[in-house]
Motif scaffolding. Sequence first.
Motif, PDB file in Angstrom:
ATOM      1  N   LEU A  14       0.820  -1.296   0.347  1.00  0.00           N
ATOM      2  CA  LEU A  14       0.004   0.063   0.083  1.00  0.00           C
ATOM      3  C   LEU A  14       0.952   1.212   0.065  1.00  0.00           C
ATOM      4  CD1 LEU A  14      -2.692  -0.714   2.556  1.00  0.00           C
ATOM      5  CD2 LEU A  14      -2.762  -0.840  -0.003  1.00  0.00           C
ATOM      6  N   MET A  15       1.643   1.331   0.627  1.00  0.00           N
ATOM      7  CA  MET A  15       2.540   2.218   0.936  1.00  0.00           C
ATOM      8  C   MET A  15       3.204   2.321  -0.922  1.00  0.00           C
ATOM      9  SD  MET A  15       4.622   2.086   4.781  1.00  0.00           S
ATOM     10  CE  MET A  15       5.434   3.142   3.952  1.00  0.00           C
ATOM     11  N   ASP A  16       3.964   1.803  -1.365  1.00  0.00           N
ATOM     12  CA  ASP A  16       4.487   1.498  -2.652  1.00  0.00           C
ATOM     13  C   ASP A  16       3.606   1.940  -3.419  1.00  0.00           C
ATOM     14  OD1 ASP A  16       6.986   0.541  -1.670  1.00  0.00           O
ATOM     15  OD2 ASP A  16       6.769  -1.599  -1.936  1.00  0.00           O
ATOM     16  N   GLY A  17       1.928   1.433  -3.318  1.00  0.00           N
ATOM     17  CA  GLY A  17       1.465   1.864  -4.179  1.00  0.00           C
ATOM     18  C   GLY A  17       0.911   3.967  -4.218  1.00  0.00           C
ATOM     19  N   LEU A  18       0.292   4.042  -3.218  1.00  0.00           N
ATOM     20  CA  LEU A  18       0.501   5.534  -2.893  1.00  0.00           C
ATOM     21  C   LEU A  18       1.276   6.249  -3.284  1.00  0.00           C
ATOM     22  CD1 LEU A  18      -0.725   5.232   0.684  1.00  0.00           C
ATOM     23  CD2 LEU A  18      -2.592   4.953  -1.730  1.00  0.00           C
ATOM     24  N   ARG A  19       3.012   5.516  -3.445  1.00  0.00           N
ATOM     25  CA  ARG A  19       4.013   6.856  -3.474  1.00  0.00           C
ATOM     26  C   ARG A  19       4.124   6.588  -5.363  1.00  0.00           C
ATOM     27  NH1 ARG A  19       7.472   3.806   0.371  1.00  0.00           N
ATOM     28  NH2 ARG A  19       7.829   4.484   2.362  1.00  0.00           N
ATOM     29  N   MET A 191     -18.516  -2.378 -12.297  1.00  0.00           N
ATOM     30  CA  MET A 191     -17.407  -3.224 -12.428  1.00  0.00           C
ATOM     31  C   MET A 191     -15.432  -2.829 -13.111  1.00  0.00           C
ATOM     32  SD  MET A 191     -17.345  -6.497 -11.550  1.00  0.00           S
ATOM     33  CE  MET A 191     -19.464  -6.956 -12.097  1.00  0.00           C
ATOM     34  N   ILE A 192     -15.754  -2.074 -14.539  1.00  0.00           N
ATOM     35  CA  ILE A 192     -14.750  -1.528 -14.520  1.00  0.00           C
ATOM     36  C   ILE A 192     -13.610  -1.406 -13.563  1.00  0.00           C
ATOM     37  CG2 ILE A 192     -13.259  -0.430 -16.936  1.00  0.00           C
ATOM     38  CD1 ILE A 192     -16.142  -1.244 -18.281  1.00  0.00           C
ATOM     39  N   ALA A 193     -14.494   0.009 -12.795  1.00  0.00           N
ATOM     40  CA  ALA A 193     -13.624   0.183 -11.752  1.00  0.00           C
ATOM     41  C   ALA A 193     -13.047  -0.947 -11.126  1.00  0.00           C
ATOM     42  CB  ALA A 193     -14.728   1.243 -10.911  1.00  0.00           C
ATOM     43  N   SER A 194     -13.832  -1.701 -10.258  1.00  0.00           N
ATOM     44  CA  SER A 194     -12.864  -1.978  -9.636  1.00  0.00           C
ATOM     45  C   SER A 194     -12.077  -3.276 -10.337  1.00  0.00           C
ATOM     46  CB  SER A 194     -14.085  -4.112  -9.121  1.00  0.00           C
ATOM     47  OG  SER A 194     -14.644  -4.648 -10.512  1.00  0.00           O
ATOM     48  N   PHE A 195     -12.205  -3.289 -12.058  1.00  0.00           N
ATOM     49  CA  PHE A 195     -10.699  -4.005 -12.199  1.00  0.00           C
ATOM     50  C   PHE A 195      -9.339  -2.954 -12.400  1.00  0.00           C
ATOM     51  CE2 PHE A 195     -13.022  -7.743 -12.656  1.00  0.00           C
ATOM     52  CZ  PHE A 195     -12.196  -8.939 -12.878  1.00  0.00           C
ATOM     53  N   VAL A 196      -9.728  -1.772 -12.692  1.00  0.00           N
ATOM     54  CA  VAL A 196      -8.364  -0.705 -13.518  1.00  0.00           C
ATOM     55  C   VAL A 196      -8.356  -0.832 -12.362  1.00  0.00           C
ATOM     56  CG1 VAL A 196      -8.335   1.034 -14.723  1.00  0.00           C
ATOM     57  CG2 VAL A 196     -10.048  -0.501 -15.713  1.00  0.00           C
ATOM     58  N   GLY A 197      -8.725  -0.207 -11.275  1.00  0.00           N
ATOM     59  CA  GLY A 197      -8.601   0.883 -10.414  1.00  0.00           C
ATOM     60  C   GLY A 197      -6.700  -0.335  -9.649  1.00  0.00           C
ATOM     61  N   CYS A 198      -7.447  -1.762  -9.273  1.00  0.00           N
ATOM     62  CA  CYS A 198      -6.109  -2.443  -8.867  1.00  0.00           C
ATOM     63  C   CYS A 198      -5.218  -3.028  -9.865  1.00  0.00           C
ATOM     64  CB  CYS A 198      -6.897  -3.670  -8.385  1.00  0.00           C
ATOM     65  SG  CYS A 198      -7.876  -5.015  -9.332  1.00  0.00           S
ATOM     66  N   LEU A 199      -5.622  -2.762 -10.874  1.00  0.00           N
ATOM     67  CA  LEU A 199      -4.599  -3.533 -12.188  1.00  0.00           C
ATOM     68  C   LEU A 199      -3.009  -2.471 -11.869  1.00  0.00           C
ATOM     69  CD1 LEU A 199      -5.205  -3.438 -16.031  1.00  0.00           C
ATOM     70  CD2 LEU A 199      -3.455  -2.327 -15.123  1.00  0.00           C
ATOM     71  N   GLY A 231      -0.897 -10.794   0.568  1.00  0.00           N
ATOM     72  CA  GLY A 231      -0.488  -9.411   1.505  1.00  0.00           C
ATOM     73  C   GLY A 231      -0.590  -9.128  -0.180  1.00  0.00           C
ATOM     74  N   LYS A 232       0.272  -9.236  -0.952  1.00  0.00           N
ATOM     75  CA  LYS A 232       0.024  -8.207  -2.658  1.00  0.00           C
ATOM     76  C   LYS A 232      -1.375  -8.060  -3.165  1.00  0.00           C
ATOM     77  CE  LYS A 232       4.418  -9.154  -3.917  1.00  0.00           C
ATOM     78  NZ  LYS A 232       4.986  -7.859  -4.476  1.00  0.00           N
ATOM     79  N   TRP A 233      -1.774  -9.122  -2.340  1.00  0.00           N
ATOM     80  CA  TRP A 233      -3.362  -9.371  -3.405  1.00  0.00           C
ATOM     81  C   TRP A 233      -4.118  -8.242  -2.841  1.00  0.00           C
ATOM     82  CZ3 TRP A 233      -6.843 -12.741  -0.676  1.00  0.00           C
ATOM     83  CH2 TRP A 233      -8.178 -13.289  -1.406  1.00  0.00           C
ATOM     84  N   LEU A 234      -4.441  -8.655  -1.318  1.00  0.00           N
ATOM     85  CA  LEU A 234      -4.878  -7.692  -0.675  1.00  0.00           C
ATOM     86  C   LEU A 234      -4.815  -6.582  -1.136  1.00  0.00           C
ATOM     87  CD1 LEU A 234      -5.068  -9.379   2.869  1.00  0.00           C
ATOM     88  CD2 LEU A 234      -7.130  -9.510   1.169  1.00  0.00           C
ATOM     89  N   ALA A 235      -3.767  -6.096  -1.231  1.00  0.00           N
ATOM     90  CA  ALA A 235      -3.594  -4.698  -1.146  1.00  0.00           C
ATOM     91  C   ALA A 235      -3.476  -3.925  -2.625  1.00  0.00           C
ATOM     92  CB  ALA A 235      -1.334  -3.898  -1.749  1.00  0.00           C
ATOM     93  N   ALA A 236      -3.685  -4.589  -4.079  1.00  0.00           N
ATOM     94  CA  ALA A 236      -4.521  -4.548  -4.926  1.00  0.00           C
ATOM     95  C   ALA A 236      -5.319  -4.080  -5.012  1.00  0.00           C
ATOM     96  CB  ALA A 236      -4.061  -5.603  -5.989  1.00  0.00           C
ATOM     97  N   ALA A 237      -6.354  -5.383  -4.217  1.00  0.00           N
ATOM     98  CA  ALA A 237      -7.876  -5.294  -4.197  1.00  0.00           C
ATOM     99  C   ALA A 237      -8.282  -3.995  -3.348  1.00  0.00           C
ATOM    100  CB  ALA A 237      -7.815  -6.699  -3.523  1.00  0.00           C
ATOM    101  N   ALA A 238      -7.788  -3.651  -1.726  1.00  0.00           N
ATOM    102  CA  ALA A 238      -7.535  -2.650  -1.300  1.00  0.00           C
ATOM    103  C   ALA A 238      -7.784  -1.165  -2.635  1.00  0.00           C
ATOM    104  CB  ALA A 238      -7.052  -2.270  -0.631  1.00  0.00           C
ATOM    105  N   PHE A 239      -6.958  -1.043  -3.371  1.00  0.00           N
ATOM    106  CA  PHE A 239      -7.016   0.194  -4.555  1.00  0.00           C
ATOM    107  C   PHE A 239      -8.643  -0.520  -5.343  1.00  0.00           C
ATOM    108  CE2 PHE A 239      -2.984   1.090  -3.351  1.00  0.00           C
ATOM    109  CZ  PHE A 239      -2.774   2.147  -3.616  1.00  0.00           C
ATOM    110  N   PHE A 286     -11.428  -8.076  -5.506  1.00  0.00           N
ATOM    111  CA  PHE A 286     -10.961  -9.237  -5.590  1.00  0.00           C
ATOM    112  C   PHE A 286     -11.000  -9.913  -6.328  1.00  0.00           C
ATOM    113  CE2 PHE A 286     -12.320  -7.699  -1.219  1.00  0.00           C
ATOM    114  CZ  PHE A 286     -11.850  -8.190  -0.589  1.00  0.00           C
ATOM    115  N   LEU A 287     -11.255 -10.304  -7.295  1.00  0.00           N
ATOM    116  CA  LEU A 287     -11.503 -11.029  -7.919  1.00  0.00           C
ATOM    117  C   LEU A 287      -9.991 -10.503  -9.201  1.00  0.00           C
ATOM    118  CD1 LEU A 287     -12.027 -13.945  -9.757  1.00  0.00           C
ATOM    119  CD2 LEU A 287     -14.629 -12.877 -10.635  1.00  0.00           C
TER     120      LEU A 287
END
Length: 391
Positions: A14-19, A191-199, A231-239, A286-287
């Motif tokens: 999450l910290m890496d993603g926010l940076r 639905m697109i936002a759920s995919f593109v947000g974590c991409l 951990g990587k999965w949950l962080a991406a799913a959070a985005f 999450f998917l």
Amino acid sequence: MSLARAGVVVRKELMDGLRDKRSIWSLVFSSLVGPLLIGYMFTAIAERQRGAEEVKLPVVGAEHAPAFMEWLGQQSGVEIVEGPVDAEKAVRERKQDVVLIIDKDFTDKFSRSLPAPVKLVADETRDTARPKVRRVRSLISSYSNGIGALRLIARGVSPTVASAIRVEDVEVSSSQQRAARILGFLPMFLMIASFVGCLQIAADSTAGERERGSLEPLLLNPVSRRAIVVGKWLAAAAFGAAAVLFSAALCTAIMHRIPLHELGARFRFGAPEVAALLLLILPAAFLGSALVMFVSMFARSYKEAQSYLGMLVLLPMLPGMLTALMPMNDRPWLAPIPILGQYALMNDVMGGKMPHAIFFAIAAACTIATAVGLVALTTKLIQRERIIFGR
């Protein structure tokens, strides 16, 4: 697997993603594109509909049909103005939306109860002109039918003789369902936002780390590889979830400001509907993150991963496009199928028919189970030396 160690990986990602500015812009773009398009499209459609109610009608040869012109001028929102010399050129060059031409033989044929000729010059390919053309054509048809009925009465014939069949429309759908038909692509944007947000973060934490060579040092830490992948999965799913929440909030705000009543639709989009949509779409985050991570593990570079993911974004779009051709209302048995089941249930929610809670649970459970399966496959991939060291 230690949940505490997986939590450390989540915080790190999450910290890496926010940076990473790319991750932030990906989240913002995926959240904004749907609400902004919805707001612009329906505001523009409402403006065109409003423009059709206030018609400034250019007429050529108005002196040949004074009674007709007087009747038109008495209609609500209609203003008769002098038409251009070359009506076809004016419409073709988009100086006028529609021009009515009254033939010089109008009065003669009208007085002899013959069809009086008029011409309606328009360009039907122009979206802005189409509502005005329909309004003018409807007015001409109303005047023609009214005069025809009076002529029959004058000859002692009932106007009903000319109508062999009278059709009465019985509309069984609710206003909410009709409005949902218009707004059918709203779930697709979410639905697109759920995919593109974590991409962005999912691809960068897998293919990006392989390319930079930072994956090997991470695996040297005393943390199981399953914990690292989770951990990587949950962080991406959070985005992805953040993108969905932000997009849903904007859609709710915009939906309450769109003048749908001017389009003849009444739509209820309150807290229960928003909550139901979120319950269906959030598991898709999450998917989506699990799927992006699994595909990105096969890429040797971030650029190569992007080429794969460009096609992957079509996955949440195709069922949404399919609903335009084949409506999925009242098909809750599709709930166990990830993505497709969410669309089927969201159509019912948008139409004002709230599905039973068991279908929400089935859709969420099947989607999360599919995501967990993809995470397990990604964990197996990250244990292969070819994946770790192959660049």
